[in-house]
Motif scaffolding. Structure first.
Motif, short mmCIF file in Angstrom:
data_model
loop_
_atom_site.label_atom_id
_atom_site.label_comp_id
_atom_site.label_asym_id
_atom_site.label_seq_id
_atom_site.Cartn_x
_atom_site.Cartn_y
_atom_site.Cartn_z
N CYS A 132 0.85 -1.19 0.00
CA CYS A 132 0.00 0.00 0.00
C CYS A 132 0.88 1.25 0.00
O CYS A 132 1.86 1.34 0.75
CB CYS A 132 -0.89 -0.01 1.23
N HIS A 134 0.22 4.05 1.08
CA HIS A 134 0.02 4.94 2.23
C HIS A 134 1.16 4.72 3.22
O HIS A 134 2.11 5.49 3.24
CB HIS A 134 -1.35 4.68 2.88
N LEU A 135 1.10 3.65 3.97
CA LEU A 135 2.15 3.41 4.96
C LEU A 135 2.73 2.00 4.87
O LEU A 135 3.37 1.53 5.81
CB LEU A 135 1.62 3.68 6.37
N GLY A 136 2.50 1.35 3.75
CA GLY A 136 3.24 0.12 3.50
C GLY A 136 2.61 -1.19 3.92
O GLY A 136 3.29 -2.22 3.92
N CYS A 137 1.33 -1.21 4.30
CA CYS A 137 0.68 -2.50 4.58
C CYS A 137 0.48 -3.27 3.28
O CYS A 137 0.63 -2.72 2.18
CB CYS A 137 -0.67 -2.27 5.24
N CYS A 156 -6.77 -2.16 1.38
CA CYS A 156 -5.78 -2.15 2.47
C CYS A 156 -6.52 -1.94 3.78
O CYS A 156 -7.13 -0.88 4.00
CB CYS A 156 -4.75 -1.04 2.25
N CYS A 158 -5.40 -1.50 6.76
CA CYS A 158 -4.76 -0.69 7.81
C CYS A 158 -5.49 0.62 8.04
O CYS A 158 -5.79 0.99 9.17
CB CYS A 158 -3.29 -0.46 7.47
N HIS A 159 -5.76 1.35 6.96
CA HIS A 159 -6.47 2.62 7.11
C HIS A 159 -7.55 2.78 6.04
O HIS A 159 -8.03 3.89 5.81
CB HIS A 159 -5.49 3.80 7.03
N GLY A 160 -7.88 1.68 5.37
CA GLY A 160 -9.02 1.72 4.46
C GLY A 160 -8.76 2.34 3.09
O GLY A 160 -9.54 3.17 2.62
N SER A 161 -7.70 1.92 2.42
CA SER A 161 -7.49 2.38 1.04
C SER A 161 -8.08 1.36 0.08
O SER A 161 -7.85 0.15 0.22
CB SER A 161 -5.99 2.56 0.75
N PRO A 173 -6.66 6.87 2.20
CA PRO A 173 -5.54 7.80 2.32
C PRO A 173 -4.34 7.55 1.40
O PRO A 173 -3.44 8.39 1.33
CB PRO A 173 -5.11 7.61 3.78
S1 FES Z 1 -1.13 1.54 4.96
FE1 FES Z 1 -2.71 1.11 3.59
S2 FES Z 1 -4.23 2.50 4.06
FE2 FES Z 1 -2.64 3.02 5.42
#
Ligand code: FES
Length: 194
Positions: A132, A134-137, A156, A158-161, A173
């Motif tokens: 991802c 965003h932050l790598g999930c 994703c 983690c934060h809903g992407s 995000p």
């Molecule tokens: S790491 Fe994927 S939405 Fe934040």
């Protein structure tokens, strides 16, 4: 320039065969020989350092990975590991390709056409880094039964992407689409990533 010694000239006794010029040449030779040895010695000393800086064979092997896709049917996807990261390879169905091609790109934060994300002649294979942006999930969605998000692609948790079925960010995000790595098709079903 040395002059030829006259008969009986004692000044040259004991140095038969060695004129003043010879002395200069000998010193020159010693200097040149030392310099040449020094250069070779330096090169020999530097080489191990240069050699250590080149990637080793096992590192080079990991720099690219070859994948045989002949067993990946349309609608299926696989995950492979490349440089320590997952890579999603999705074999799109004709319907999925049409959906990806006809998507409305207006308003997308990272608008990319389906053609920009696939290669001519192999557009049925969508290849992207499964991380991802965003932050790598690691998003889900490749395998059957995984949550694919609101756009029939990847999600994703983690934060809903939400990514669509061409890996474009649609919601959430993440700032950019899933990354498409460098890859080269070696045949219809063999691809080298990296
Ligand atoms: S790491 Fe994927 S939405 Fe934040």
């Amino acid at each position: 320039m040395a002059t030829a010694p006259e008969a009986g000239d004692k000044s040259v006794e004991g140095v038969v065969g060695h004129t003043a010029d010879d002395g200069v040449h000998r010193r020159d030779f010693i200097y040149v020989a030392t310099a040449a040895f020094g250069s070779v010695g330096a090169a020999a000393a530097i080489w191990p350092f240069v050699d250590q800086m080149n990637p080793s064979a096992d590192v080079l092997a990991l720099a690219s990975v070859e994948v045989n896709l002949s067993q990946v049917a349309p609608g299926q996807g696989i995950k492979v590991s490349w440089r320590g990261k997952p890579v999603f390879i999705q074999h799109l169905t004709p319907e999925q390709m049409a959906e990806a091609q006809n998507a409305d790109l207006s308003g997308l934060r990272d608008a990319q056409t389906f053609e920009e994300r696939t290669q001519e002649g192999h557009r049925q294979y969508l290849i992207q880094v499964g991380v991802c942006t965003h932050l790598g999930c690691i998003p889900s969605g490749t395998a059957a039964g995984e949550v694919k998000g609101d756009f029939n692609g990847w999600f994703c948790p983690c934060h809903g992407s939400h990514y669509d079925n061409a890996g474009r960010i649609r919601k959430g995000p993440a700032p950019t689409n899933l990354e498409v790595p460098e890859y080269t098709f070696l045949s219809d079903t063999n691809v080298r990533i990296g």
